[in-house]
Design a protein around this motif. Structure first.
Motif, PDB file in Angstrom:
ATOM      1  N   UNK A  90       9.503  10.895 -15.177  1.00 53.60           N
ATOM      2  CA  UNK A  90       9.361  10.005 -14.598  1.00 53.60           C
ATOM      3  C   UNK A  90       9.352   8.637 -15.577  1.00 53.60           C
ATOM      4  N   UNK A  91       8.533   8.853 -16.410  1.00 58.76           N
ATOM      5  CA  UNK A  91       8.278   7.913 -17.514  1.00 58.76           C
ATOM      6  C   UNK A  91       9.502   7.209 -17.992  1.00 58.76           C
ATOM      7  N   UNK A  92      10.303   8.339 -18.592  1.00 55.17           N
ATOM      8  CA  UNK A  92      11.615   8.062 -19.052  1.00 55.17           C
ATOM      9  C   UNK A  92      12.480   7.456 -18.156  1.00 55.17           C
ATOM     10  N   UNK A  93      12.749   8.023 -17.036  1.00 51.35           N
ATOM     11  CA  UNK A  93      13.659   7.127 -16.164  1.00 51.35           C
ATOM     12  C   UNK A  93      13.059   5.825 -15.702  1.00 51.35           C
ATOM     13  N   UNK A  94      11.939   5.474 -15.781  1.00 45.91           N
ATOM     14  CA  UNK A  94      11.468   4.116 -15.333  1.00 45.91           C
ATOM     15  C   UNK A  94      11.969   3.165 -16.494  1.00 45.91           C
ATOM     16  N   UNK A  95      11.970   4.057 -17.783  1.00 47.34           N
ATOM     17  CA  UNK A  95      12.576   3.071 -18.906  1.00 47.34           C
ATOM     18  C   UNK A  95      13.899   3.031 -19.118  1.00 47.34           C
ATOM     19  N   UNK A  96      14.692   3.777 -18.386  1.00 48.61           N
ATOM     20  CA  UNK A  96      16.027   3.519 -18.237  1.00 48.61           C
ATOM     21  C   UNK A  96      16.745   4.717 -18.954  1.00 48.61           C
ATOM     22  N   UNK A  97      16.018   5.895 -19.230  1.00 49.98           N
ATOM     23  CA  UNK A  97      16.506   6.901 -19.876  1.00 49.98           C
ATOM     24  C   UNK A  97      16.993   7.998 -18.743  1.00 49.98           C
ATOM     25  N   UNK A  98      17.896   8.768 -19.148  1.00 47.76           N
ATOM     26  CA  UNK A  98      18.344   9.912 -18.367  1.00 47.76           C
ATOM     27  C   UNK A  98      19.225   9.840 -17.603  1.00 47.76           C
TER      28      UNK A  98
END
Length: 246
Positions: free
Chosen positions: A229-237
């Motif tokens: 969730x944290x990664x996707x919020x930052x645009x990763x994944x």
């Protein structure tokens, strides 16, 4: 394409040549980089201490630059991932310094994903569709002095989302991750298992498991879902998920 180190007065600082605001430009687009350079060099308030094409050359040049820039400009980043990677590398490069450069994006791409990714990683300005070179120069000055500046259309959209957008680049723990940890986190966010990650980046599965444990500790999470969730919020994944579903 490698960066070209400048040899003119804008790359040194001696005597009366010292300028008020030191700038560094990183761009994925050589044409954009040249345009920004031309505008900046017309104004005596600024010293261009370096320029580079791409994050790898950019970080190498930053580390070897004698004068620390007050502002790093990300010109026409190719994607929100590029914004994220550049910002995280800048944070990492200046981790042991008392201060680090402010960051601003200059891009024709002003979609919400790109803008919000920039905000999450600590960018202080985002300009798109500039009306004049004076707008750019004035905005750089504001950012260098600790302010924040956004194009009118972006500022209008941000006002609608202000209650939901959280600008917390330091507290999320993402800025503490190494380049390898960021790479693995992106694969975790894409839904890959430790075994799949190990095969993808040619590491032992045990090594990947150790990396994942360190990532959890730095992000202060206890499972893959929370880290994702944290990664996707930052645009990763996103890119990883698209590859897997293709």
């Amino acid at each position: 394409m490698t960066h070209r180190r400048k040899t003119s007065r804008t790359t040194c600082q001696t005597g009366d040549v010292q300028m008020e605001i030191n700038l560094f430009i990183i761009s994925d687009n050589p044409v954009s980089l040249a345009g920004l350079e031309t505008i900046i060099e017309q104004d005596g308030r600024f010293t261009l201490v370096g320029r580079a094409v791409g994050v790898l050359d950019g970080m190498r040049c930053l580390e070897n630059t004698e004068l620390q820039p007050h502002v790093v400009i990300l010109g026409e980043p190719s994607s929100k991932r590029s914004i994220y990677e550049n910002a995280q590398q800048i944070v990492s490069t200046y981790r042991r310094h008392k201060t680090r450069p402010k960051m601003m994006v200059v891009s024709q791409n002003d979609d919400d994903d790109a803008v919000f990714t920039a905000l999450r990683v600590g960018v202080s300005g985002y300009l798109s569709h500039m009306r004049s070179s004076e707008e750019l120069l004035h905005s750089i000055e504001i950012v260098a002095k600790g302010g924040a500046v956004f194009s009118r259309t972006i500022a209008s959209r941000l006002s609608l989302h202000f209650s939901t957008v959280r600008i917390l680049p330091e507290t999320t723990g993402l800025s503490e991750l190494t380049s390898r940890e960021l790479e693995i986190l992106e694969l975790v966010a894409g839904g890959l298992s430790n075994h799949q990650i190990a095969r993808r980046i040619f590491l032992a599965e045990k090594t990947v498991r150790n990396y994942v444990s360190r990532i959890f500790a730095k992000l202060e999470v206890h499972d893959r879902a929370s880290a994702a969730v944290l990664a996707r919020d930052a645009g990763l994944g996103k890119e990883t998920r698209e590859v897997r579903t293709a």
